[in-house]
Motif scaffolding. Sequence first.
Motif, PDB file in Angstrom:
ATOM      1  N   ILE A  48     -56.980  72.911  73.756  1.00 12.72           N
ATOM      2  CA  ILE A  48     -58.129  72.946  74.663  1.00 12.72           C
ATOM      3  C   ILE A  48     -59.301  72.120  74.154  1.00 12.72           C
ATOM      4  O   ILE A  48     -60.300  71.973  74.845  1.00 12.72           O
ATOM      5  N   ASN A  49     -59.198  71.571  72.955  1.00 18.04           N
ATOM      6  CA  ASN A  49     -60.250  70.713  72.416  1.00 18.04           C
ATOM      7  C   ASN A  49     -59.689  69.334  72.094  1.00 18.04           C
ATOM      8  O   ASN A  49     -58.509  69.181  71.780  1.00 18.04           O
ATOM      9  N   PHE A  50     -60.554  68.332  72.182  1.00 20.48           N
ATOM     10  CA  PHE A  50     -60.148  66.991  71.796  1.00 20.48           C
ATOM     11  C   PHE A  50     -60.069  66.899  70.277  1.00 20.48           C
ATOM     12  O   PHE A  50     -60.789  67.579  69.553  1.00 20.48           O
ATOM     13  N   LYS A  51     -59.187  66.035  69.790  1.00 18.21           N
ATOM     14  CA  LYS A  51     -59.054  65.819  68.353  1.00 18.21           C
ATOM     15  C   LYS A  51     -59.963  64.662  67.926  1.00 18.21           C
ATOM     16  O   LYS A  51     -60.256  63.761  68.724  1.00 18.21           O
ATOM     17  N   PRO A  52     -60.412  64.657  66.662  1.00 24.59           N
ATOM     18  CA  PRO A  52     -61.144  63.488  66.156  1.00 24.59           C
ATOM     19  C   PRO A  52     -60.279  62.238  66.275  1.00 24.59           C
ATOM     20  O   PRO A  52     -59.069  62.284  66.056  1.00 24.59           O
ATOM     21  N   LEU A  53     -60.910  61.123  66.631  1.00 27.12           N
ATOM     22  CA  LEU A  53     -60.171  59.885  66.888  1.00 27.12           C
ATOM     23  C   LEU A  53     -60.787  58.750  66.085  1.00 27.12           C
ATOM     24  O   LEU A  53     -62.003  58.501  66.163  1.00 27.12           O
ATOM     25  N   VAL A  54     -59.966  58.070  65.283  1.00 25.87           N
ATOM     26  CA  VAL A  54     -60.448  56.940  64.481  1.00 25.87           C
ATOM     27  C   VAL A  54     -60.670  55.743  65.405  1.00 25.87           C
ATOM     28  O   VAL A  54     -59.748  55.273  66.073  1.00 25.87           O
ATOM     29  N   MET A  55     -61.914  55.263  65.432  1.00 26.48           N
ATOM     30  CA  MET A  55     -62.264  54.138  66.297  1.00 26.48           C
ATOM     31  C   MET A  55     -62.337  52.814  65.525  1.00 26.48           C
ATOM     32  O   MET A  55     -62.046  51.752  66.071  1.00 26.48           O
ATOM     33  N   GLU A  66     -76.510  52.923  66.908  1.00 30.53           N
ATOM     34  CA  GLU A  66     -77.287  54.159  66.777  1.00 30.53           C
ATOM     35  C   GLU A  66     -77.143  54.768  65.384  1.00 30.53           C
ATOM     36  O   GLU A  66     -77.971  55.582  64.974  1.00 30.53           O
ATOM     37  N   LYS A  67     -76.085  54.372  64.678  1.00 26.00           N
ATOM     38  CA  LYS A  67     -75.878  54.794  63.289  1.00 26.00           C
ATOM     39  C   LYS A  67     -76.365  53.729  62.307  1.00 26.00           C
ATOM     40  O   LYS A  67     -75.994  53.734  61.129  1.00 26.00           O
ATOM     41  N   GLY A 116     -68.101  64.242  70.984  1.00 23.41           N
ATOM     42  CA  GLY A 116     -68.536  62.969  71.552  1.00 23.41           C
ATOM     43  C   GLY A 116     -69.430  62.128  70.665  1.00 23.41           C
ATOM     44  O   GLY A 116     -69.808  61.010  71.056  1.00 23.41           O
ATOM     45  N   LYS A 117     -69.776  62.613  69.480  1.00 22.73           N
ATOM     46  CA  LYS A 117     -70.618  61.841  68.577  1.00 22.73           C
ATOM     47  C   LYS A 117     -69.754  61.051  67.600  1.00 22.73           C
ATOM     48  O   LYS A 117     -68.624  61.427  67.306  1.00 22.73           O
ATOM     49  N   LEU A 118     -70.327  59.961  67.110  1.00 23.12           N
ATOM     50  CA  LEU A 118     -69.596  59.069  66.207  1.00 23.12           C
ATOM     51  C   LEU A 118     -70.028  59.312  64.770  1.00 23.12           C
ATOM     52  O   LEU A 118     -71.216  59.275  64.445  1.00 23.12           O
ATOM     53  N   SER A 119     -69.064  59.591  63.902  1.00 28.41           N
ATOM     54  CA  SER A 119     -69.323  59.725  62.468  1.00 28.41           C
ATOM     55  C   SER A 119     -68.907  58.433  61.784  1.00 28.41           C
ATOM     56  O   SER A 119     -67.804  57.932  62.026  1.00 28.41           O
ATOM     57  N   VAL A 120     -69.790  57.899  60.940  1.00 29.10           N
ATOM     58  CA  VAL A 120     -69.545  56.588  60.333  1.00 29.10           C
ATOM     59  C   VAL A 120     -69.600  56.707  58.815  1.00 29.10           C
ATOM     60  O   VAL A 120     -70.541  57.275  58.253  1.00 29.10           O
ATOM     61  N   LEU A 121     -68.567  56.185  58.154  1.00 32.53           N
ATOM     62  CA  LEU A 121     -68.540  56.060  56.702  1.00 32.53           C
ATOM     63  C   LEU A 121     -68.558  54.576  56.360  1.00 32.53           C
ATOM     64  O   LEU A 121     -67.629  53.836  56.686  1.00 32.53           O
ATOM     65  N   LYS A 122     -69.636  54.144  55.705  1.00 34.46           N
ATOM     66  CA  LYS A 122     -69.738  52.744  55.313  1.00 34.46           C
ATOM     67  C   LYS A 122     -68.967  52.507  54.022  1.00 34.46           C
ATOM     68  O   LYS A 122     -68.658  53.436  53.275  1.00 34.46           O
ATOM     69  N   ARG A 123     -68.644  51.260  53.771  1.00 31.67           N
ATOM     70  CA  ARG A 123     -67.987  50.907  52.515  1.00 31.67           C
ATOM     71  C   ARG A 123     -68.885  51.314  51.344  1.00 31.67           C
ATOM     72  O   ARG A 123     -70.111  51.343  51.458  1.00 31.67           O
ATOM     73  N   ALA A 124     -68.256  51.620  50.221  1.00 32.07           N
ATOM     74  CA  ALA A 124     -68.993  52.149  49.072  1.00 32.07           C
ATOM     75  C   ALA A 124     -70.130  51.237  48.638  1.00 32.07           C
ATOM     76  O   ALA A 124     -71.210  51.706  48.268  1.00 32.07           O
ATOM     77  N   GLU A 125     -69.903  49.924  48.703  1.00 28.33           N
ATOM     78  CA  GLU A 125     -70.946  48.996  48.232  1.00 28.33           C
ATOM     79  C   GLU A 125     -72.140  48.933  49.172  1.00 28.33           C
ATOM     80  O   GLU A 125     -73.184  48.363  48.823  1.00 28.33           O
ATOM     81  N   HIS A 126     -72.016  49.529  50.356  1.00 26.38           N
ATOM     82  CA  HIS A 126     -73.130  49.515  51.321  1.00 26.38           C
ATOM     83  C   HIS A 126     -73.776  50.887  51.478  1.00 26.38           C
ATOM     84  O   HIS A 126     -74.653  51.058  52.323  1.00 26.38           O
ATOM     85  N   LEU A 127     -73.349  51.850  50.662  1.00 21.15           N
ATOM     86  CA  LEU A 127     -73.954  53.175  50.715  1.00 21.15           C
ATOM     87  C   LEU A 127     -75.226  53.194  49.869  1.00 21.15           C
ATOM     88  O   LEU A 127     -75.327  52.483  48.864  1.00 21.15           O
ATOM     89  N   PRO A 128     -76.222  54.009  50.246  1.00 19.16           N
ATOM     90  CA  PRO A 128     -77.449  54.108  49.438  1.00 19.16           C
ATOM     91  C   PRO A 128     -77.147  54.676  48.054  1.00 19.16           C
ATOM     92  O   PRO A 128     -76.241  55.501  47.890  1.00 19.16           O
ATOM     93  N   ILE A 129     -77.900  54.215  47.079  1.00 20.58           N
ATOM     94  CA  ILE A 129     -77.753  54.718  45.709  1.00 20.58           C
ATOM     95  C   ILE A 129     -78.438  56.079  45.609  1.00 20.58           C
ATOM     96  O   ILE A 129     -79.564  56.262  46.066  1.00 20.58           O
ATOM     97  N   THR A 130     -77.742  57.036  45.003  1.00 26.97           N
ATOM     98  CA  THR A 130     -78.305  58.365  44.808  1.00 26.97           C
ATOM     99  C   THR A 130     -78.795  58.510  43.370  1.00 26.97           C
ATOM    100  O   THR A 130     -78.325  57.806  42.466  1.00 26.97           O
ATOM    101  N   PRO A 131     -79.764  59.405  43.117  1.00 28.20           N
ATOM    102  CA  PRO A 131     -80.273  59.595  41.757  1.00 28.20           C
ATOM    103  C   PRO A 131     -79.182  59.916  40.744  1.00 28.20           C
ATOM    104  O   PRO A 131     -79.256  59.487  39.590  1.00 28.20           O
ATOM    105  N   SER A 132     -78.151  60.664  41.144  1.00 29.35           N
ATOM    106  CA  SER A 132     -77.093  61.036  40.202  1.00 29.35           C
ATOM    107  C   SER A 132     -76.297  59.816  39.740  1.00 29.35           C
ATOM    108  O   SER A 132     -75.770  59.798  38.626  1.00 29.35           O
TER     109      SER A 132
END
Length: 234
Positions: free
Chosen positions: A90-97, A124-125, A142-158
Amino acid sequence: METLGITLFRVVAGMGVLLVIMLTIGRRQLGELSSFDFLTSITIGAVAGALIVDHRIELASSLIALLALGGMQLFFGWLSIKIRPVNHKINFKPLVMVENGQIIKESLRKIHMPVETLLQLLREKDVFDITIVEFAILEPHGKLSVLKRAEHLPITPSQVNFNVTPNSILVPVILEGKLQEKALADMGFSSQQIEEFRCQHLNSIHNVFIAFMDQNKRLHVIHDDAREHNVFLH
């Protein structure tokens, strides 16, 4: 006048049942509803609207129909939690776009989405270069979740071994000149300490619009006389 009274009674009865249904089902945004929940909600709204405006419809039957629809929605919600295959049906599955910078055309065809819409969702992301995307997944709501490549992710303090101070949570302890005793009690103040706090700030509390307190018992005060300084250029 009699017709007006009947209409008002039907409005109160219909909205009362809708409120009971909403409180029973729980707090969810429209985008978080499953396809079944969405269809049931539309039907409930149609029945409630007909109940209010069409006096030829029997009130008792309409209220029973609303309760039955709400019960169905609650039952299928419970069923989808207890029996996972039902949830998948009864629910849609996550779909890789998008995968490794490549748009999956088959995914676009499955949901009948134009590529322009996908590009808009990516923008929008804050993604204007699709090659930096490792995965983009369209979620069931209906929302889009985006994972960028590691080299384009923000640097964290850790990652750079940089020590940061813990987050500070501000709790409102004065609202529009009124002391929020329960908030102070939840922060560990005893009755005596609350009374001492009141006496200490007795002359200034009425001039406070809102005052926050952090974990270290420091106050951050916004006074009633705060004004805009019009620093923006038009």
